[in-house]
Motif scaffolding. Structure first.
Motif, PDB file in Angstrom:
ATOM      1  N   VAL A 216       0.869  -1.187   0.000  1.00 33.04           N
ATOM      2  CA  VAL A 216       0.000   0.000   0.000  1.00 33.04           C
ATOM      3  C   VAL A 216       0.897   1.225   0.000  1.00 33.04           C
ATOM      4  O   VAL A 216       1.800   1.330   0.835  1.00 33.04           O
ATOM      5  N   PHE A 217       0.657   2.143  -0.936  1.00 34.67           N
ATOM      6  CA  PHE A 217       1.418   3.384  -0.984  1.00 34.67           C
ATOM      7  C   PHE A 217       0.475   4.580  -0.875  1.00 34.67           C
ATOM      8  O   PHE A 217      -0.632   4.576  -1.425  1.00 34.67           O
ATOM      9  N   PHE A 218       0.944   5.598  -0.144  1.00 35.80           N
ATOM     10  CA  PHE A 218       0.207   6.843   0.023  1.00 35.80           C
ATOM     11  C   PHE A 218       1.096   7.996  -0.429  1.00 35.80           C
ATOM     12  O   PHE A 218       2.299   8.001  -0.136  1.00 35.80           O
ATOM     13  N   CYS A 219       0.504   8.959  -1.088  1.00 37.31           N
ATOM     14  CA  CYS A 219       1.199  10.211  -1.360  1.00 37.31           C
ATOM     15  C   CYS A 219       0.640  11.240  -0.381  1.00 37.31           C
ATOM     16  O   CYS A 219      -0.553  11.585  -0.453  1.00 37.31           O
ATOM     17  N   VAL A 220       1.453  11.687   0.561  1.00 36.16           N
ATOM     18  CA  VAL A 220       0.982  12.606   1.600  1.00 36.16           C
ATOM     19  C   VAL A 220       1.626  13.971   1.405  1.00 36.16           C
ATOM     20  O   VAL A 220       2.758  14.088   0.932  1.00 36.16           O
ATOM     21  N   SER A 221       0.872  14.998   1.793  1.00 38.42           N
ATOM     22  CA  SER A 221       1.332  16.368   1.609  1.00 38.42           C
ATOM     23  C   SER A 221       0.705  17.252   2.684  1.00 38.42           C
ATOM     24  O   SER A 221      -0.358  16.931   3.222  1.00 38.42           O
ATOM     25  N   GLY A 222       1.355  18.360   2.967  1.00 39.33           N
ATOM     26  CA  GLY A 222       0.786  19.332   3.888  1.00 39.33           C
ATOM     27  C   GLY A 222      -0.270  20.206   3.232  1.00 39.33           C
ATOM     28  O   GLY A 222      -0.912  21.011   3.906  1.00 39.33           O
ATOM     29  N   ARG A 223      -0.430  20.063   1.943  1.00 40.70           N
ATOM     30  CA  ARG A 223      -1.399  20.874   1.201  1.00 40.70           C
ATOM     31  C   ARG A 223      -2.503  19.990   0.620  1.00 40.70           C
ATOM     32  O   ARG A 223      -2.231  18.947   0.030  1.00 40.70           O
TER      33      ARG A 223
END
Length: 362
Positions: A216-223
């Protein structure tokens, strides 16, 4: 340690999942289930040529193909070609190729070893491969260990966002089933002795679970982005709670630190594994605090493994994004009578490692 000490929003802007269910297509949501009568659950493979060039495909092991495809699906979902950082997590790494490498050492007396087995068996092989494939020269790290590897990787990603070292972080998990691990877990009493169909796992009343695998991969960001799945508000880990009161107090403190109470939770994603003995505290949390909530399960779909919490996080994010709760995961007959705004993932691994993830709509 409460992770909410990291003072930054964490939006999940993309996800890629390859698991024992047909989850690699983000347009579908558990529309057709796969049940298993075998000893362990293995991934349903996508068409790798949709994600990896044929030239590179022939060089890779099965699990590297699975992991790289999952990462590419995630980046495409997030609308990114190259992340600023890559972090992976695993419990036991690439066991098949590690086994082949060690077997060659023994049978060939350490002479003329196949370099491919070594290169593709190291725990950081996937994060390095992804970096080469998407041309990411930024931060690259791998967390390994059967206690909270995915949670540690996610914590690292949040630190990168908070310190503004990266704007978009690709963080993911992978674990592979292998007969040696199965035999070891079976000897330790972690697995079911009787033969069952995996879809009936949670209806059993005997010790043990079934072994699974997945990435499982997630692309996380503060925006936030227009296509954001949800906001990861907070998460928390507890290793070997002293007793049930310790665990339940930690849960209440975790929710209080996030400005919530159990009554604010719309959907509980419970990580019970079908192990009648080790599920006891998770079932007690559900009974004591979330009788009002819609409860969903996921380990009858994928089995259990060191980084299975990441699949629970995917399930919670998918429910928030689609506002759909498939019958395949529904535990109780209580449908959610209001729009799903808050999801709590409550996972355990072998009754020792407990983790909570709090998700809200983006």
């Amino acid at each position: 340690m409460l992770i909410n000490e990291i003072n930054i929003a964490c939006y999940i802007n993309g996800i890629g999942v390859v698991s024992p269910q047909r989850t690699y297509n983000n347009e579908e949501f558990l529309t057709a289930l796969a049940g298993y009568d075998s000893k362990f659950l293995t991934c349903i493979l996508p068409n790798f040529k949709d994600y990896i060039s044929p030239f590179q495909l022939r060089r890779l092991s099965r699990m590297l193909r699975v992991g790289l495809s999952s990462a590419i699906i995630c980046l495409r979902d997030a609308g990114l070609e190259t992340p600023d950082a890559i972090i992976t997590a695993t419990g036991y790494g690439f066991q098949e190729y590690m086994g082949k490498f060690l077997n060659e050492i023994m049978t060939q007396d350490e002479q003329q070893l196949t370099p491919t087995y070594f290169m593709q068996s190291t725990h950081n092989a996937l994060s390095g491969l992804i970096a080469l494939y998407v041309k990411c020269t930024g931060y690259n790290s791998t967390y390994a260990g059967k206690a909270f590897p995915f949670e540690a990787a996610l914590h690292d990603a949040l630190l990168l966002l908070q310190e503004e070292e990266a704007e978009n972080v690709l963080v993911g998990s992978f674990d592979e089933v292998y007969p040696v691990q199965y035999n070891d877990y079976d000897r330790l009493g972690y697995l079911k002795k009787e033969k069952i169909n995996s879809l009936q796992l949670l209806a059993t009343e005997t010790p043990g679970t079934v072994l699974g695998e997945g990435t499982v991969f997630f692309c996380v960001s503060g925006r936030a982005a227009p296509h954001s799945w949800c906001l990861l508000q907070n998460f928390h880990m507890i290793y070997r709670p002293v007793d049930y009161n310790h665990l339940s107090s930690a849960l209440l403190d975790f929710l209080k630190a996030s400005g919530m109470t159990p009554e604010d939770i719309d959907v509980l994603v419970s990580g019970i594994s079908g192990d009648f003995k080790r599920d006891f505290w998770n079932r007690s949390l559900q009974k004591d605090f979330f009788d009002h909530a819609t409860v969903v399960h996921f380990k009858h779909l994928i089995g259990d493994y060191a980084t299975a919490a990441s699949f629970g996080l995917w399930l919670g994010a998918k429910i928030l994004k689609t506002q759909i709760i498939p019958d395949a995961v529904l535990s109780n007959s209580r449908p959610c009578s209001r729009p799903v705004k808050t999801v709590l993932v409550c996972n355990h691994f072998l009754g020792k490692n407990y983790s909570f993830f709090l998700l809200t709509k983006a």
